[in-house]
Design an enzyme around this catalytic site. Sequence first.
Site, PDB file in Angstrom:
ATOM      1  N   ASP A   1       1.291   8.723  -6.303  1.00 25.16           N
ATOM      2  CA  ASP A   1       1.255  10.254  -6.238  1.00 25.16           C
ATOM      3  C   ASP A   1       1.520  10.671  -4.840  1.00 25.16           C
ATOM      4  O   ASP A   1       1.229  12.001  -4.492  1.00 25.16           O
ATOM      5  CB  ASP A   1      -0.015  10.911  -6.785  1.00 25.16           C
TER       6      ASP A   1
ATOM      7  N   HIS B   1       1.050  -1.202  -0.066  1.00 25.26           N
ATOM      8  CA  HIS B   1      -0.061  -0.180   0.017  1.00 25.26           C
ATOM      9  C   HIS B   1       0.778   1.306  -0.144  1.00 25.26           C
ATOM     10  O   HIS B   1       1.504   1.842   0.891  1.00 25.26           O
ATOM     11  CB  HIS B   1      -0.901  -0.078   1.048  1.00 25.26           C
TER      12      HIS B   1
ATOM     13  N   GLY C   1      -9.725   7.830  -1.511  1.00 30.76           N
ATOM     14  CA  GLY C   1     -10.361   9.271  -1.355  1.00 30.76           C
ATOM     15  C   GLY C   1     -11.164   9.380  -0.028  1.00 30.76           C
ATOM     16  O   GLY C   1     -11.141   8.484   0.731  1.00 30.76           O
TER      17      GLY C   1
ATOM     18  N   GLU D   1     -10.632   3.534   7.712  1.00 30.17           N
ATOM     19  CA  GLU D   1      -9.442   4.551   8.056  1.00 30.17           C
ATOM     20  C   GLU D   1     -10.362   5.863   8.734  1.00 30.17           C
ATOM     21  O   GLU D   1     -10.288   6.028   9.920  1.00 30.17           O
ATOM     22  CB  GLU D   1      -9.031   4.890   6.764  1.00 30.17           C
TER      23      GLU D   1
ATOM     24  N   HIS E   1      -9.933   0.931   0.548  1.00 32.01           N
ATOM     25  CA  HIS E   1      -9.701   1.691   1.563  1.00 32.01           C
ATOM     26  C   HIS E   1     -10.790   1.640   2.483  1.00 32.01           C
ATOM     27  O   HIS E   1     -12.053   2.201   1.905  1.00 32.01           O
ATOM     28  CB  HIS E   1      -9.316   3.312   1.171  1.00 32.01           C
TER      29      HIS E   1
ATOM     30  N   ASP F   1       1.868   3.936   2.849  1.00 36.07           N
ATOM     31  CA  ASP F   1       0.732   4.908   2.437  1.00 36.07           C
ATOM     32  C   ASP F   1       1.363   6.152   1.368  1.00 36.07           C
ATOM     33  O   ASP F   1       1.457   5.919   0.230  1.00 36.07           O
ATOM     34  CB  ASP F   1       0.029   5.650   3.361  1.00 36.07           C
TER      35      ASP F   1
ATOM     36  N   HIS G   1       0.967   4.801  -2.317  1.00 31.91           N
ATOM     37  CA  HIS G   1       0.697   5.693  -3.442  1.00 31.91           C
ATOM     38  C   HIS G   1       1.413   6.302  -4.364  1.00 31.91           C
ATOM     39  O   HIS G   1       2.469   7.159  -3.938  1.00 31.91           O
ATOM     40  CB  HIS G   1      -0.496   6.807  -2.796  1.00 31.91           C
TER      41      HIS G   1
HETATM   42  O1  LIG Z   1      -4.988   7.217   3.081  1.00 33.23           O
HETATM   43  C1  LIG Z   1      -5.647   7.483   2.187  1.00 33.23           C
HETATM   44  N1  LIG Z   1      -6.916   7.195   2.228  1.00 33.23           N
HETATM   45  C2  LIG Z   1      -7.869   7.522   1.272  1.00 33.23           C
HETATM   46  N2  LIG Z   1      -7.282   8.066   0.111  1.00 33.23           N
HETATM   47  C3  LIG Z   1      -6.066   8.383  -0.077  1.00 33.23           C
HETATM   48  C4  LIG Z   1      -5.058   8.129   0.956  1.00 33.23           C
HETATM   49  N3  LIG Z   1      -4.017   8.131   0.375  1.00 33.23           N
HETATM   50  C5  LIG Z   1      -3.943   8.609  -0.697  1.00 33.23           C
HETATM   51  N4  LIG Z   1      -5.364   8.766  -1.198  1.00 33.23           N
HETATM   52  C6  LIG Z   1      -5.815   9.306  -2.562  1.00 33.23           C
HETATM   53  C7  LIG Z   1      -5.230  10.434  -2.828  1.00 33.23           C
HETATM   54  C8  LIG Z   1      -4.344   9.855  -4.049  1.00 33.23           C
HETATM   55  O2  LIG Z   1      -4.434  11.098  -5.045  1.00 33.23           O
HETATM   56  C9  LIG Z   1      -5.355   8.885  -4.562  1.00 33.23           C
HETATM   57  C10 LIG Z   1      -4.595   8.028  -5.446  1.00 33.23           C
HETATM   58  O3  LIG Z   1      -3.280   7.667  -5.058  1.00 33.23           O
HETATM   59  O4  LIG Z   1      -5.762   8.281  -3.191  1.00 33.23           O
HETATM   60 ZN   LIG Z   2      -3.979   4.954   0.905  1.00 29.61          ZN
END
Ligand SMILES: O=c1[nH]cnc2c1ncn2[C@H]1C[C@H](O)[C@@H](CO)O1
Ligand SMILES: [Zn+2]
Length: 363
Positions: free
Chosen positions: A20, A16, A177, A207, A204, A295, A18
Amino acid sequence: MVARDVLHRAPKVLLHDHLDGGLRPQTIVDLAGVIGHELPTSDADGLARWFAESCNSGSLELYLETFRHTVAVMQTPDALRRVAREMVLDLAADGVVYVESRWAPEQHLTAGLELDQAVAAVRDGLAEGMAEARVKGTPIVARQILTAMRHASSAREIAELAIRHRDERVAGFDIAGAEAGYPPTRHLDAFDYIKRNNGYITIHAGEAFGLPSIWEAVQLCGANRLGHGVRVIDDITISGDQVQLGRLASYIRNVRVPLEMCPSSNVQTGAVASIADHPIRILAQLGFRVTVNTDNRLMSNTTMTREFERLSDAFDYQLSDIRWLTLNAIKSAFSPHPDRLALIENVIKPGYQTLLEELDQSA
Ligand SMILES: O=c1[nH]cnc2c1ncn2[C@H]1C[C@H](O)[C@@H](CO)O1
Ligand SMILES: [Zn+2]
């Protein structure tokens, strides 16, 4: 407590992370310069501090706002390829031997890119990174997970994209998101499509919102893994040495649903109060399939080594605990079973064996 150097050399598996959320600060500055995107500061160190500080608010929504800068500079094939390549190299240098990197293709179309081109650009960056890492003597397997944004309505299209590119390093499908107000069942048709095509799903859930989100993800959407899942602790009652699991927590433990836990991120978004309060310890003790993840390395100013170091500090984890968490992760990867076994037997077990013998000798 395990020394940082030992944690750094230990083979690690990351499910996990991201794409970006892990850019090098200097890369953001470079790419922003090319397209004229305005950043909070154009000093790389200052920018790194800005991300980490802006993400400390205790709110997932505010945390997510910072991604507008990283997403803005990842809108061309060259930029996507560069970011993917650097991600692989940075993780390999941190001792990660397997990664599934997630990102949301629908957020990368503002300069006219098509979804398939975006996925191909990341695929090429992963391949370049893997080839270079191998030459450097730090081999790593890197794959991508395609994320749909839960507030948007493109999930079905992204699910189709994930299946279309499944033989080109796309390991699975995710939704991310803001969680509150956007239950995973909004995207049932997307999950149904993945299931009908024998694909893999991580969601996700648990959380920023609690048990209903986890229940929907697992029981209605067919999640193979849970992103975070920290709130499963709400279905566990502990009084003295008596532990009682509710039906949902029992189910998750019994069918071995992997929990992709991200300790530093969870503290930043307010999902937990501190690392010491993180439910990962009790969940591990109870035998849940817990894994440790970064993350967003940029937003949390972290690495896999750092996440393990923080857990080791807080809970006095030993190298054998880190090994257990790593084996949990590779067993939970969305890659073919024989490939996972090969990594376990040829890389992970021998890697820990060497380190454990060294520690024995120096004791
Ligand atoms: O921890 C998270 N929870 C929900 N959404 C998240 C988290 N970290 C990143 N994101 C979102 C923001 C990014 O633009 C998107 C794709 O990687 O996923
Ligand atoms: Zn995440």
